[in-house]
Structure formats: C-alpha cells, structure tokens
Enzyme design. Structure first.
Site, PDB file in Angstrom:
ATOM      1  N   LYS A  10     -18.025 -17.950  88.714  1.00 53.80           N
ATOM      2  CA  LYS A  10     -16.774 -17.198  88.849  1.00 53.80           C
ATOM      3  C   LYS A  10     -15.801 -17.903  89.790  1.00 53.80           C
ATOM      4  O   LYS A  10     -16.213 -18.501  90.791  1.00 53.80           O
ATOM      5  CB  LYS A  10     -17.120 -15.791  89.364  1.00 53.80           C
ATOM      6  CG  LYS A  10     -15.977 -14.805  89.394  1.00 53.80           C
ATOM      7  CD  LYS A  10     -16.505 -13.440  89.843  1.00 53.80           C
ATOM      8  CE  LYS A  10     -15.422 -12.412  90.023  1.00 53.80           C
ATOM      9  NZ  LYS A  10     -15.970 -11.109  90.460  1.00 53.80           N
ATOM     10  N   MET A  28      -9.873  -7.114  92.623  1.00 51.07           N
ATOM     11  CA  MET A  28      -9.699  -5.672  92.855  1.00 51.07           C
ATOM     12  C   MET A  28      -9.361  -4.888  91.588  1.00 51.07           C
ATOM     13  O   MET A  28      -8.829  -3.794  91.653  1.00 51.07           O
ATOM     14  CB  MET A  28      -8.641  -5.431  93.935  1.00 51.07           C
ATOM     15  CG  MET A  28      -9.077  -5.880  95.330  1.00 51.07           C
ATOM     16  SD  MET A  28     -10.734  -5.343  95.838  1.00 51.07           S
ATOM     17  CE  MET A  28     -10.520  -3.566  95.911  1.00 51.07           C
ATOM     18  N   SER A  61     -14.585  -7.328  87.983  1.00 50.32           N
ATOM     19  CA  SER A  61     -13.708  -8.470  88.099  1.00 50.32           C
ATOM     20  C   SER A  61     -14.315  -9.772  87.582  1.00 50.32           C
ATOM     21  O   SER A  61     -13.611 -10.777  87.471  1.00 50.32           O
ATOM     22  CB  SER A  61     -13.282  -8.650  89.561  1.00 50.32           C
ATOM     23  OG  SER A  61     -14.399  -8.910  90.383  1.00 50.32           O
ATOM     24  N   ILE A 111     -18.445  -5.968  94.046  1.00 44.00           N
ATOM     25  CA  ILE A 111     -18.220  -5.178  95.263  1.00 44.00           C
ATOM     26  C   ILE A 111     -18.014  -3.696  94.922  1.00 44.00           C
ATOM     27  O   ILE A 111     -17.989  -2.842  95.795  1.00 44.00           O
ATOM     28  CB  ILE A 111     -17.032  -5.742  96.074  1.00 44.00           C
ATOM     29  CG1 ILE A 111     -17.080  -5.283  97.529  1.00 44.00           C
ATOM     30  CG2 ILE A 111     -15.702  -5.396  95.424  1.00 44.00           C
ATOM     31  CD1 ILE A 111     -16.080  -5.982  98.448  1.00 44.00           C
ATOM     32  N   GLY A 112     -17.898  -3.399  93.616  1.00 48.70           N
ATOM     33  CA  GLY A 112     -17.749  -2.002  93.198  1.00 48.70           C
ATOM     34  C   GLY A 112     -18.189  -1.789  91.758  1.00 48.70           C
ATOM     35  O   GLY A 112     -18.025  -0.709  91.201  1.00 48.70           O
ATOM     36  N   GLY A 113     -18.731  -2.866  91.153  1.00 46.92           N
ATOM     37  CA  GLY A 113     -19.173  -2.808  89.757  1.00 46.92           C
ATOM     38  C   GLY A 113     -18.838  -4.072  88.985  1.00 46.92           C
ATOM     39  O   GLY A 113     -18.953  -4.125  87.765  1.00 46.92           O
ATOM     40  N   SER A 114     -18.456  -5.126  89.695  1.00 49.94           N
ATOM     41  CA  SER A 114     -17.810  -6.278  89.053  1.00 49.94           C
ATOM     42  C   SER A 114     -18.711  -7.211  88.256  1.00 49.94           C
ATOM     43  O   SER A 114     -18.202  -8.076  87.542  1.00 49.94           O
ATOM     44  CB  SER A 114     -17.040  -7.096  90.090  1.00 49.94           C
ATOM     45  OG  SER A 114     -15.923  -6.383  90.537  1.00 49.94           O
TER      46      SER A 114
END
Length: 472
Positions: free
Chosen positions: A88, A138, A163, A184-187
């Site tokens: 990435k 984000m 992301s 960091i939140g589902g990426s």
C-alpha cells in the site's frame, strides 16, 4: 497455465502463494513465468480499475530473474522467494515517495523500508507495485485527490472500499496472491469484504509498523486463509522501530486446523450504532453462523458494543487529528486535499480540548466493552459492512462528511480494543457481488481467528470464479 489438482486448469496469476512455492520447488514453473502472467493481467485490468501506483514491471523482472536462478539451484533465499506482492502507498519503501493518497502531501523519497515492506523484501517477495489509497487513509473508498479513481473488479461501477483500495482491487483482479494493507478502522477488512478477499487485522503490535498509532495495524490481503497465515509468518517478525510491537512469539502459522466444536460464538447483527444492516448482508452472516453451529459451535446472539456517543467521540478525535496535519500546510497546499476530507477535517478546528479528549477516551470505553464481551464468548461473527456495495465515485456509502463513519461500526471497535479480526467471503448478493463475514477473537489470538477462518472455508465451500476483465 498450471494444472494443480484434478482437471482444473488455473492461470499462474490466480495461484495461491502456497501453490506457487510448491510449483517453484517442483520446478513446474518459475518466478519469472509467474510475473509475466501477472504483467499481462495488469495490462488487461488496470485501464478499468486503476489499482496500482509506482508500477515497476522492469524492476520486478530483475528481482524475479534472480529468484528464478535461486530456485533452479534449489536455494531459495526466504520464505516467500519469488512470490509477487504489492504494498500500500502509505507503507514506506526505500527511495519511493509516500503520498498517503493526498495531492497535498509533499513527495520525497523514503529513506528506508517500513517494517512490513522490509519483512516482505527480506523473505524474497517480488514487489512489483505499490497500491492506491484515499487521502490520509481516512475514507473507505477508492476516491483520492492524488490517485485516479480505483474501481471494483466485480463491478467497475462499484467502490472497492478502502483505505486499502488498490490492494483490494488488485487481489480480486488477480494481480498475484499477496497484498499488504493497513487498517485503523476497517481498512483491510472493508475492501476485502467488497472484493471477495481474506484480510486479517492483527492484534495491535503483532505486525511491527512505522509510524505506529492508536489502533493502526498492517495486515495481509489474500484470496485464501492459508496465504494470509503464510504472510503473517513473515510480517510478524520483530522490528525495534515500533515501540508498540509485541514481543517475538513462536507461533506455528501453519497450524490452522481448528474445530468449532463446543466453542462459544457470539452472533452480532447490530453494531449498536451506524447504518442498518441490509437484508442480503444479514442473510449471509446468519448462514455463516448456522454453518458453525452445524459443526458443533454454540451460537448466541449478542448486542454490539458501539454506541452513537462512542462513534461521535471517535469522529471528533479523528477530525482533530487530521486537522492537526492539514493545519500545518499552506492554504494552497491544503486546498489540494479531497474536498470531502477537507470539509470533514475543518470541523476539527472548532472542537475544544475537552471535546477531543472526550473523543479519545471513547477508545478506552470500547476496550472495556470488548474485554467484558470476550469473558462470555470465544469468538464473534458479524457483518464486515452493513451495505452490499456503493457507487465507485462516492467517498463512503452515505457520501456525507457529517456522517462519515456510519459504515465502519462493525470494524472500528476491534482496532481500538486491539482484538484480531478477519474478513472472509461469506457469499454473494443476487447479482453475484461478494459479501464478507467478520470473525473476531480475543486479543493476541490471531492464530485462532485464522483457524476459524480456515474452518469456515471448509464449511462454506468453494467461492465463485473471480471476475473477468470488462470487454473493451
């Protein structure tokens, strides 16, 4: 073409890393031959999906050639020698810029490989490209102010999620078996969900990363659980640059056989906040729970651990954090940011210190709720996303910067609680679009979560064929 089992003929670019290594060992084909098939696949797909950044076929050919020579001498240099991989955009690779998906970021070559990139290179991977991401990671979208719009191979009118957008699209399009994302939140889990892949968000610190941050991990995105485990055997090696990394642990990442018999599994169909779960998503997750139940697991429906207050707190915390970065730029530089992100982050300037601390403290509330939950259950099964899919051009399913995280309520808790969580394809909607299932375990039980994923692969049966490129 390769004929691994029975009468089925599989293209080299579609083979798993496990099968590639077996083929190299048996001298059935070489890393150079595999790379050429991937280069051909990229040429066919890339005009439609735009998954890659800094694609370097010539550099990869040189690495594959030296790997081929090592295999000819039966002297592979590492665990993944000759296996193609992508990394990435936001994971630093020496000598290459790290734009973070944002046109507002100044481009400068990275001084060295970040830990996950270093581990893959040391293991002998043929790293042929970076992959795309949205601004500052984000968004769960293929939309970016820096990269072209990344689309979903299953339906190019749909979003791949993010992301780790390019990684998800590349995995579904057959750009080789191994793709590295961050979460960091589902990426890693959200794009895996929408692209039909397997993705592990490891326990925090299991995979050293630089720079480290609250809830931030790097993880594998693959087509099979075995490949995710193989990648973890390399990525989890220690690196002192990450002050949040866990001590080196002797884990047999191949020991994935796990019986669900008598395990207590919580079925979470309501996250407690966010968007309502669509009917087809719910059906796929319930079917997965019933499959585990048929294998002897004890299934109990449980409540989600997120609340609207927690979600609002996380939103405030992240807005302030992103505004902190953007506020350091000149107005002209800041203006290059994706308008959706700029709009969202600017609200962070109006928050008080107490608002931001209160938001950050929600991470501890999540942690406490997760610890309490896992006193009662061994694993949790839930949706990955509440929605089947959304348009490629959208920044998020709701596409509303005032409600940016309504779709991550099943994924973000496990970043903040540090629990391992796996996304795995559970089925498809009526049009054949993939729908993922999430399996969550206790902190540090990464191998158990992979084992449950492996058990589910057997219970679920084979997936549908991978998508074919659109006709020109």
């Amino acid at each position: 073409m390769h004929k691994p089992k029975g009468d089925a003929i599989t293209s080299l670019h579609d083979l798993s890393a496990v099968d590639l290594l077996a083929g190299y060992r048996a001298k059935q084909f070489s890393p150079s031959e595999v790379l050429e098939e991937i280069i051909s696949q990229v040429a066919t797909w890339e005009p439609h999906i735009k998954a890659l950044y800094l694609y370097d076929p010539e550099g990869a050919r040189k690495v594959a050639k030296t790997s081929t020579e090592r295999w000819q001498q039966a002297e592979p240099a590492g665990t993944l020698d000759g296996v193609p991989a992508t990394i990435k955009d936001n994971v630093a690779t020496k000598g290459q810029p790290v734009p973070l998906g944002a046109a507002s970021v100044k481009l400068a070559p990275a001084e060295k490989d970040a830990p996950p990139a270093a581990r893959l290179r040391e293991a002998g991977c043929v790293i042929f490209s970076k992959t795309t991401m949205p601004d500052y990671g984000m968004l769960s979208s293929g939309l970016s102010s820096f990269h072209p719009l990344t689309r979903n191979p299953w339906d190019v009118s749909k979003n791949p999620g993010g992301s780790s957008a390019g990684a998800g699209a590349a995995g579904a399009a057959g750009y080789g078996p191994l793709h590295l994302g961050t979460d960091i939140g589902g990426s890693v889990r959200l794009p895996a969900n929408w692209c039909g892949l397997v993705a592990l968000k490891p326990s925090l610190g299991r995979v050293p990363i630089d720079p480290p941050y609250v809830g931030r991990v790097a993880g594998p995105m693959t087509r099979t659980v075995d490949d995710a485990a193989l990648m973890m055997s390399v990525l989890s090696r220690p690196d002192r640059r990450d002050g949040m990394s866990l001590p080196a642990l002797e884990v047999n990442w191949k020991a994935l056989e796990k019986s669900p018999r008598k395990l207590r599994i919580g079925l979470m169909l309501d996250a407690g906040s966010g968007q309502k779960v669509e009917k087809e998503v719910r059906e796929v997750v319930v079917k997965a729970a019933k499959a585990f139940e048929s294998a002897g697991a004890v299934i109990t429906e449980i409540n989600g651990i997120l609340t609207p207050e927690i979600l609002e707190g996380l939103d405030n915390f992240w807005r302030a954090r992103t505004w902190d970065e953007l506020s350091k730029l000149s107005q002209a530089e800041r203006g290059k940011t994706l308008p959706y992100i700029l709009n969202w982050a600017e609200a962070g300037a109006k928050l008080s210190g107490v608002d931001v601390v209160r938001g950050f403290n929600q991470t501890m509330a999540i942690r406490a709720a997760a610890a309490k939950l896992f006193c009662e259950v061994d694993y949790v099964i839930s949706p990955v996303s509440p929605v089947v899919n959304f348009p490629a051009e959208f920044a998020a399913p709701l596409n509303d910067p005032a409600k940016p995280f309504e779709h991550i309520c099943f994924t973000v808790p496990w970043n903040m609680s540090e629990n391992p969580a796996l996304s795995i394809n559970g089925g498809y909607d009526k049009k054949g679009f993939p729908i993922g299932v999430q399996i969550i375990g206790r902190r540090f039980d990464d191998i158990g979560v992979l084992g449950m994923g492996k058990a589910f692969e057997g219970l679920r049966g084979p997936q549908k064929p991978w998508p074919a490129p659109p006709k020109k």
